[in-house]
Design a protein around this motif. Structure first.
Motif, PDB file in Angstrom:
ATOM      1  N   THR A 149      41.746   8.860  53.603  1.00  0.00           N
ATOM      2  CA  THR A 149      41.673   8.352  54.967  1.00  0.00           C
ATOM      3  C   THR A 149      42.644   7.171  55.052  1.00  0.00           C
ATOM      4  O   THR A 149      43.203   6.756  54.027  1.00  0.00           O
ATOM      5  N   PRO A 150      42.829   6.599  56.220  1.00  0.00           N
ATOM      6  CA  PRO A 150      43.696   5.420  56.290  1.00  0.00           C
ATOM      7  C   PRO A 150      43.215   4.265  55.398  1.00  0.00           C
ATOM      8  O   PRO A 150      44.018   3.462  54.945  1.00  0.00           O
ATOM      9  N   ASP A 151      41.911   4.219  55.116  1.00  0.00           N
ATOM     10  CA  ASP A 151      41.357   3.124  54.325  1.00  0.00           C
ATOM     11  C   ASP A 151      41.026   3.477  52.880  1.00  0.00           C
ATOM     12  O   ASP A 151      40.748   2.589  52.080  1.00  0.00           O
ATOM     13  N   VAL A 152      41.016   4.774  52.534  1.00  0.00           N
ATOM     14  CA  VAL A 152      40.635   5.195  51.186  1.00  0.00           C
ATOM     15  C   VAL A 152      41.747   6.081  50.621  1.00  0.00           C
ATOM     16  O   VAL A 152      42.134   7.077  51.237  1.00  0.00           O
ATOM     17  N   GLU A 153      42.258   5.692  49.451  1.00  0.00           N
ATOM     18  CA  GLU A 153      43.291   6.488  48.784  1.00  0.00           C
ATOM     19  C   GLU A 153      42.735   7.864  48.412  1.00  0.00           C
ATOM     20  O   GLU A 153      41.515   8.042  48.292  1.00  0.00           O
ATOM     21  N   LEU A 154      43.632   8.805  48.188  1.00  0.00           N
ATOM     22  CA  LEU A 154      43.246  10.158  47.781  1.00  0.00           C
ATOM     23  C   LEU A 154      42.357  10.087  46.548  1.00  0.00           C
ATOM     24  O   LEU A 154      42.714   9.465  45.550  1.00  0.00           O
ATOM     25  N   ARG A 155      41.162  10.698  46.664  1.00  0.00           N
ATOM     26  CA  ARG A 155      40.224  10.704  45.542  1.00  0.00           C
ATOM     27  C   ARG A 155      39.281  11.891  45.681  1.00  0.00           C
ATOM     28  O   ARG A 155      39.068  12.403  46.778  1.00  0.00           O
ATOM     29  N   PRO A 156      38.699  12.362  44.558  1.00  0.00           N
ATOM     30  CA  PRO A 156      37.733  13.471  44.646  1.00  0.00           C
ATOM     31  C   PRO A 156      36.554  13.079  45.529  1.00  0.00           C
ATOM     32  O   PRO A 156      36.111  11.933  45.516  1.00  0.00           O
ATOM     33  N   TYR A 157      36.075  14.052  46.326  1.00  0.00           N
ATOM     34  CA  TYR A 157      34.910  13.782  47.168  1.00  0.00           C
ATOM     35  C   TYR A 157      33.876  14.898  47.116  1.00  0.00           C
ATOM     36  O   TYR A 157      32.707  14.667  47.415  1.00  0.00           O
ATOM     37  N   MET A 158      34.269  16.105  46.755  1.00  0.00           N
ATOM     38  CA  MET A 158      33.317  17.217  46.635  1.00  0.00           C
ATOM     39  C   MET A 158      33.779  18.137  45.510  1.00  0.00           C
ATOM     40  O   MET A 158      34.975  18.331  45.316  1.00  0.00           O
ATOM     41  N   SER A 159      32.815  18.702  44.820  1.00  0.00           N
ATOM     42  CA  SER A 159      33.103  19.752  43.838  1.00  0.00           C
ATOM     43  C   SER A 159      31.866  20.625  43.726  1.00  0.00           C
ATOM     44  O   SER A 159      30.749  20.170  43.976  1.00  0.00           O
ATOM     45  N   ALA A 160      32.097  21.893  43.382  1.00  0.00           N
ATOM     46  CA  ALA A 160      30.962  22.822  43.284  1.00  0.00           C
ATOM     47  C   ALA A 160      31.231  23.904  42.256  1.00  0.00           C
ATOM     48  O   ALA A 160      32.381  24.216  41.928  1.00  0.00           O
ATOM     49  N   HIS A 161      30.144  24.473  41.773  1.00  0.00           N
ATOM     50  CA  HIS A 161      30.133  25.592  40.831  1.00  0.00           C
ATOM     51  C   HIS A 161      29.368  26.714  41.527  1.00  0.00           C
ATOM     52  O   HIS A 161      28.175  26.569  41.796  1.00  0.00           O
ATOM     53  N   LEU A 162      30.070  27.814  41.818  1.00  0.00           N
ATOM     54  CA  LEU A 162      29.481  28.905  42.591  1.00  0.00           C
ATOM     55  C   LEU A 162      29.390  30.184  41.771  1.00  0.00           C
ATOM     56  O   LEU A 162      30.276  30.490  40.983  1.00  0.00           O
TER      57      LEU A 162
END
Length: 191
Positions: A149-162
């Motif tokens: 976002t404009p205030d948060v640098e690129l970083r992991p936010y979701m991950s899943a095992h399906l």
């Protein structure tokens, strides 16, 4: 097991590992949002044209694994070209529309994507782009998403095992495909 439907558009064969219904769980964690475990259902389908249709629904899980409320929903279309370049158009329930580009890894079922364009409605939250990695690992679909976002640098936010969801129709189709000369006792089959 990866099945390639006979009516799958020839350009989509490299994406055949995505086809089907998938379900599982993951983790959501991003500054300014609730950190939680989530459940997910994903469907990749085709109708013979040169794209896969994609739907994903996630929901917050409580400590016992019960659904609490919806988290995110996405709908999109995936294409791949002869050079294994992947393009995805996606719309999310929060008012974000994205164009993703990436590529299939060489000799393995893995896709790296990055946003090329993002459009947001007035109702959507701040978002400027992301990355995703999808992989088919030991017959499971795994993915991780990164967000900025404009205030948060690129970083992991979701991950899943399906896991692949097997329907009664799948079992019936597989049973009909078994050879007629199967051993009567079943044990000889494994010798």
């Amino acid at each position: 097991m990866i099945e390639i439907p006979s009516d799958l558009h020839k350009e989509l064969v490299p994406l055949a590992f995505l086809l089907g219904n998938w379900a599982g769980a993951g983790v959501h964690d991003f500054p300014g949002s609730e950190k939680c475990n989530f459940g997910q259902e994903v469907t990749f389908t085709h109708d013979g044209r040169d794209f896969l249709e994609y739907q994903s629904h996630t929901w917050v899980l409580d400590n016992d694994g019960n659904k609490v409320r919806p988290l995110e929903s996405e709908h999109g279309f995936w294409r791949v070209d002869a050079d294994r370049k992947v393009e995805v158009t996606m719309v999310r329930n929060d008012g974000v529309v994205e164009i993703w580009y990436g590529e299939l890894a060489d000799k393995k079922p893995q896709i790296d994507l990055v946003t090329d364009a993002v459009a947001r409605t007035a109702a959507s939250g701040p978002y400027t782009g992301g990355k995703r990695l999808y992989g088919y690992v030991n017959s499971d679909l795994m993915w991780v998403g990164e967000k900025q976002t404009p205030d948060v640098e690129l970083r992991p936010y979701m991950s899943a095992h399906l896991k692949k969801v097997v329907t009664p129709e799948d079992v019936e189709r597989w049973a009909k495909a078994l050879p007629d000369d199967m051993p009567d006792d079943g044990i000889a089959f494994f010798k």
